[in-house]
Design a protein around this motif. Structure first.
Motif, mmCIF file in Angstrom:
data_model
loop_
_atom_site.group_PDB
_atom_site.id
_atom_site.type_symbol
_atom_site.label_atom_id
_atom_site.label_comp_id
_atom_site.label_asym_id
_atom_site.label_seq_id
_atom_site.Cartn_x
_atom_site.Cartn_y
_atom_site.Cartn_z
ATOM 1 N N GLU A 627 0.828 -1.209 0.000
ATOM 2 C CA GLU A 627 0.000 0.000 0.000
ATOM 3 C C GLU A 627 0.859 1.255 0.000
ATOM 4 N N ILE A 628 1.946 1.233 0.780
ATOM 5 C CA ILE A 628 2.851 2.394 0.831
ATOM 6 C C ILE A 628 3.494 2.638 -0.533
ATOM 7 N N LEU A 629 4.002 1.584 -1.149
ATOM 8 C CA LEU A 629 4.672 1.731 -2.437
ATOM 9 C C LEU A 629 3.702 2.145 -3.526
ATOM 10 N N ARG A 630 2.482 1.608 -3.485
ATOM 11 C CA ARG A 630 1.476 1.990 -4.467
ATOM 12 C C ARG A 630 1.081 3.459 -4.303
ATOM 13 N N ALA A 631 1.017 3.918 -3.055
ATOM 14 C CA ALA A 631 0.686 5.323 -2.805
ATOM 15 C C ALA A 631 1.760 6.245 -3.382
ATOM 16 N N ALA A 632 2.999 5.768 -3.406
ATOM 17 C CA ALA A 632 4.093 6.549 -3.995
ATOM 18 C C ALA A 632 4.174 6.384 -5.504
ATOM 19 N N GLY A 633 3.337 5.509 -6.069
ATOM 20 C CA GLY A 633 3.318 5.307 -7.519
ATOM 21 C C GLY A 633 4.321 4.313 -8.034
ATOM 22 N N ALA A 634 4.903 3.482 -7.159
ATOM 23 C CA ALA A 634 5.978 2.579 -7.576
ATOM 24 C C ALA A 634 5.443 1.397 -8.382
ATOM 25 N N ASP A 635 6.177 1.021 -9.421
ATOM 26 C CA ASP A 635 5.917 -0.213 -10.178
ATOM 27 C C ASP A 635 6.896 -1.309 -9.780
ATOM 28 N N ALA A 697 4.007 -13.489 -2.374
ATOM 29 C CA ALA A 697 3.904 -13.791 -3.798
ATOM 30 C C ALA A 697 2.610 -13.245 -4.391
ATOM 31 N N ALA A 698 1.598 -13.065 -3.563
ATOM 32 C CA ALA A 698 0.334 -12.535 -4.065
ATOM 33 C C ALA A 698 0.440 -11.057 -4.431
ATOM 34 N N LEU A 699 1.427 -10.364 -3.875
ATOM 35 C CA LEU A 699 1.550 -8.920 -4.098
ATOM 36 C C LEU A 699 2.828 -8.513 -4.821
ATOM 37 N N PHE A 700 3.869 -9.370 -4.778
ATOM 38 C CA PHE A 700 5.167 -9.022 -5.355
ATOM 39 C C PHE A 700 5.687 -10.173 -6.205
ATOM 40 N N THR A 701 6.213 -9.834 -7.365
ATOM 41 C CA THR A 701 6.807 -10.826 -8.254
ATOM 42 C C THR A 701 8.279 -10.497 -8.448
ATOM 43 N N ARG A 702 9.150 -11.478 -8.150
ATOM 44 C CA ARG A 702 10.588 -11.246 -8.355
ATOM 45 C C ARG A 702 10.876 -11.241 -9.851
ATOM 46 N N THR A 703 11.489 -10.168 -10.335
ATOM 47 C CA THR A 703 11.787 -10.044 -11.765
ATOM 48 C C THR A 703 13.280 -10.017 -12.067
ATOM 49 N N PHE A 704 14.093 -9.766 -11.023
ATOM 50 C CA PHE A 704 15.545 -9.725 -11.240
ATOM 51 C C PHE A 704 16.222 -9.959 -9.903
ATOM 52 N N GLN A 705 17.374 -10.660 -9.962
ATOM 53 C CA GLN A 705 18.185 -10.797 -8.759
ATOM 54 C C GLN A 705 19.615 -11.145 -9.130
ATOM 55 N N ASN A 706 20.532 -10.691 -8.316
ATOM 56 C CA ASN A 706 21.923 -11.137 -8.372
ATOM 57 C C ASN A 706 22.455 -11.144 -6.943
ATOM 58 N N ARG A 713 8.389 -6.669 -8.859
ATOM 59 C CA ARG A 713 7.326 -5.888 -9.505
ATOM 60 C C ARG A 713 6.078 -5.969 -8.649
ATOM 61 N N LEU A 714 5.450 -4.824 -8.431
ATOM 62 C CA LEU A 714 4.246 -4.783 -7.616
ATOM 63 C C LEU A 714 3.043 -5.235 -8.434
ATOM 64 N N LYS A 715 2.290 -6.186 -7.911
ATOM 65 C CA LYS A 715 1.062 -6.628 -8.562
ATOM 66 C C LYS A 715 -0.078 -5.714 -8.150
ATOM 67 N N LYS A 716 -1.064 -5.627 -9.011
ATOM 68 C CA LYS A 716 -2.247 -4.857 -8.660
ATOM 69 C C LYS A 716 -3.087 -5.667 -7.690
ATOM 70 N N LYS A 717 -3.524 -5.000 -6.648
ATOM 71 C CA LYS A 717 -4.309 -5.676 -5.626
ATOM 72 C C LYS A 717 -5.695 -5.973 -6.176
ATOM 73 N N ARG A 718 -6.048 -7.238 -6.130
ATOM 74 C CA ARG A 718 -7.370 -7.612 -6.630
ATOM 75 C C ARG A 718 -8.440 -7.273 -5.604
ATOM 76 N N ARG A 719 -9.507 -6.668 -6.096
ATOM 77 C CA ARG A 719 -10.631 -6.377 -5.218
ATOM 78 C C ARG A 719 -11.552 -7.589 -5.158
ATOM 79 N N LYS A 720 -11.951 -7.921 -3.962
ATOM 80 C CA LYS A 720 -12.822 -9.076 -3.802
ATOM 81 C C LYS A 720 -14.231 -8.753 -4.280
ATOM 82 N N THR A 721 -14.778 -9.655 -5.150
ATOM 83 C CA THR A 721 -16.136 -9.501 -5.657
ATOM 84 C C THR A 721 -17.121 -10.056 -4.643
#
Length: 732
Positions: A627-635, A697-706, A713-721
């Motif tokens: 939520e903090i990172l999304r509020a700052a606009g981070a991808d 893993a539901a909110l963050f996907t590892r895209t690079f590491q060394n 990468r931040l995933k979009k939070k799914r809204r519950k229907t």
């Protein structure tokens, strides 16, 4: 992590000393002072020749220093042979941020479009449009980019070399300014030569330009040194009206350039204003000189205020409030300079109380009216540093835990003594301080004010020497309290020590005390001693310098190169990155991606956002961090092992410890904790996210590491229907 590795596999005869006419009531700093040649108005052929020799030596020493630091920079990094991305990574921390604007201006289709991009920037801080020319001191980058575009040098000189050579050339200006200051003080250009030699030999403590090229102080301190030289010349006696006007304009131009190139100019000028105030109180400056020096400072600051689109931080500066208060109270207290010693001391005490009280009132009201909060962190740091008790304030702790903002290490004095700089400096300081105190008491003991008092003061102690004495004393105290500020002190220290070695007045006083004073002996000692010191320094340090210049290293940081290459090729150009301030500055320079935060810390909103983004290294839930990172606009968010598992700082000063304390959590590792701290409810995010647990893993996907970096990468939070809510409620 950036490392350096070894590679696998560049005198005339001094003018005769002026006669010293000792008088019964003179002291070591009276105005019976005759500098070399045409500096005093003597335009004979001999004077012109020797002055020309002195000026030539100053230019030679300046060029020597410039070539020296440029060669060290090349030898440390093998800058001419590494890739462009490696060159850009070598601009560390905030240096990379400043250099990125030079690069951005050169890449713009035109100068006008480049300026518009800086004025309406939305890449430096995500979801915000800021005026970089207002927020940051980057006019030097703008000026250099325009100059590079205009000059026909593009086929001969790469933009990066044009930039770094300009900064290295300013070191030549710095040495020349110190040279002139020592020459003006002592009357001998041998003092200037000695000051220049000392500056070069004490490079470790006088400059760090070879590895922090873009740092604002490397742009501004040469102009401060030029300003001090201009003030020294302005305060000399017997200047013609034209010479005084020229010096006033030089003081204004150098003050303006100094203020334009460094955001901390107000604190440096505040110390300078206190020096002027002190000299005024003891009648060592005339009313005209005091007013002129104050107005030069004010006009320089207000000119920068206009160029920085009315930056409120300048109007809210303490130095402006102090100058207004000092001039106002001085105008109201017309009888300040009248009375005996005790009366004068009482008046000075009352005068000072009124000035400082009015200063804080003006400053408080100005900041309230303009809502200035940009420099809050500086005052928090100062308050915490001298409170002698720990603080949990995150911004203050960031500074307090850095070695550069601690007390001056004692090994600094050992290095300064090794080059013989400390040995003449301390006796000179003590002798001049004692003489200044006696002169001040004599001035304050006069019962009548007016012009006669001023004339008497002028005969008692040279104002140019008095200014430089207080300059080195006060900035020395600042340096001892905060190590990073030593670069303001050590350069000027070279000029003061050289003055002590070559001053006719000081040698006269010493020889008189030894009862062997004569003009011939004075002339021999005054020029033989500096020549002997320079000769000793040459034989002791020349082999070391040659050995230092022969050491060849190479830039080596494959992990950061790999990260920058991946970001440039695998992420969208408008992607927003979150992470540490230092790393994000490099990401902006190397890839041009959008940032959530950066190292230019002089903004309240940015400091708040940085503290929030840094929660990735705290004990917070994945939902909170997302939520903090999304509020700052981070991808994307970049995590660094060197921060998450930091061992460089002691317990209580690691970044994760500062965050734990600010959040009210118990710190890692063995040791005491304050009783009001509580255990955290969640594991440390930067460690837990690497386990790829379901919640992460539901909110963050590892895209690079060394070995050094992990990018998620931040995933979009799914809204519950409504359907999913009913299914979850029906689940056992």
């Amino acid at each position: 992590m950036t490392t350096l590795r070894h590679r696998r596999a560049s005198r005339g005869k001094e003018p005769a000393a002026a006669e010293v006419q000792p008088q019964q009531h003179s002291n070591c700093c009276t105005h019976h002072h005759h500098p070399d040649g045409s500096l005093q108005g003597d335009w004979s052929w001999g004077s012109i020749i020797w002055t020309s020799v002195g000026l030539s030596v100053s230019v030679g020493l300046g060029l020597l220093c410039c070539i020296y630091v440029a060669t060290l920079h090349e030898n440390d990094l093998w800058f001419s042979n590494i890739k462009e991305v490696e060159r850009e990574i070598s601009f560390r921390t905030e240096c990379g941020l400043y250099y990125s604007y030079y690069k951005q201006m050169l890449q713009a289709p035109s100068v006008q479009e480049g300026l518009l991009e800086l004025i309406h920037d939305n890449l430096t801080e995500s979801r915000r449009t800021i005026n970089l020319l207002q927020r940051m001191n980057i006019y030097q980058e703008v000026f250099l980019s325009v100059l590079y575009r205009s000059l026909p040098i593009k086929t001969y000189l790469e933009p990066v070399y044009f930039y770094i050579y300009t900064v290295f050339s300013l070191q030549a200006v710095y040495v020349i300014a110190l040279y002139l200051t020592a020459w003006l003080l002592s009357g001998s250009w041998l003092a200037g030569a000695l000051a220049g030699v000392w500056y070069i030999l004490n490079r470790v403590d006088t400059t760090r330009v070879e590895f922090t090229i873009s740092l604002r102080e490397n742009w501004s301190l040469p102009f401060l040194a030029l300003q001090v030289a201009a003030i020294t010349c302005y305060l000399r006696p017997q200047l013609t009206s034209l010479q005084q006007k020229v010096m006033v304009w030089l003081m204004f131009v150098t003050t303006f350039c100094f203020c334009l190139t460094w955001q901390f100019n107000q604190f440096i000028l505040l110390v300078q204003a206190l020096i002027i105030y002190s000299l005024d109180c003891v009648d060592l400056l005339t009313t005209s000189q005091v007013t002129t020096l104050y107005l030069v400072q004010v006009s320089g600051l207000l000119s920068v205020w206009l160029l920085q689109f009315c930056n409120s931080m300048i109007l809210g500066s303490l130095v402006l409030s102090f100058i207004v208060a000092a001039l106002f109270v001085r105008h109201c207290q017309a009888d300040l300079k009248v009375g005996g010693l005790l009366v004068r001391l009482s008046k000075i005490l009352l005068h000072s109380v009124l000035v400082f009280l009015l200063t804080f009132i003006i400053n408080y009201l100005t900041k309230k009216a303009l809502q200035v909060r940009s420099d809050e962190h500086i005052f928090k740091f100062i308050k915490s540093k001298f409170a002698f008790r720990p603080t949990r304030d995150f911004d203050a702790s960031l500074y307090l835990c850095e070695e550069a903002f601690g007390l001056l290490p004692l090994d600094t004095l050992e290095r300064l003594a090794d080059t013989l700089l400390l040995y003449p400096y301390i006796p000179t300081l003590l002798l001049l301080s004692g003489t200044l105190a006696i002169a001040a008491l004599k001035n304050l003991s006069r019962s009548e004010g007016g012009s006669e008092e001023k004339d008497g003061a002028a005969e008692a102690f040279r104002p140019d020497v008095a200014y430089n004495l207080l300059h080195t004393l006060l900035y020395g105290l600042v340096a001892f309290s905060t190590m990073r500020m030593k670069y303001i002190w050590t350069g000027h220290m070279c000029a003061v020590a050289a003055h002590g070695v070559c001053s006719a007045e000081l040698w006269t006083l010493l020889l008189r005390a030894l009862r062997c004073n004569s003009r011939i002996l004075l002339r021999i000692v005054r020029y033989a001693v500096p020549l002997l010191v320079i000769g000793f320094l040459y034989f002791k340090f020349w082999p070391k310098l040659m050995n230092e210049l022969s050491e060849l290293r190479e830039f080596y940081d494959p992990d950061t190169v790999e990260l920058m290459t991946w970001i440039s090729t695998k992420t969208p150009k408008q992607a927003v990155f979150a992470g540490s301030m230092q790393l994000l500055a490099g990401i902006k320079l190397c890839t041009g991606r959008v940032l959530t935060n950066h190292p230019h810390y002089e903004d309240k909103d940015l400091r708040d956002r940085t503290r929030q983004v840094y929660q990735v290294y705290a004990r917070r839930s994945p939902e909170d961090v997302h939520e903090i990172l999304r509020a700052a606009g981070a991808d994307y968010v970049v995590l660094e092992n060197s921060i998450c598992y930091e061992r460089r700082h002691r317990r209580g000063c690691r970044l994760r410890d500062l965050l734990d304390l600010a959040n009210g959590h118990i710190m890692d590792g063995p040791g005491e904790n304050d009783p009001d701290l509580a255990p955290a409810q969640h594991p440390r995010f930067c460690e837990a996210v690497q386990t790829d647990g379901a919640a992460y893993a539901a909110l963050f996907t590892r895209t690079f590491q060394n070995k050094t970096f992990h990018v998620y990468r931040l995933k979009k939070k799914r809204r519950k229907t409504p359907r999913s809510l009913s299914e979850s409620a029906a689940a056992p």
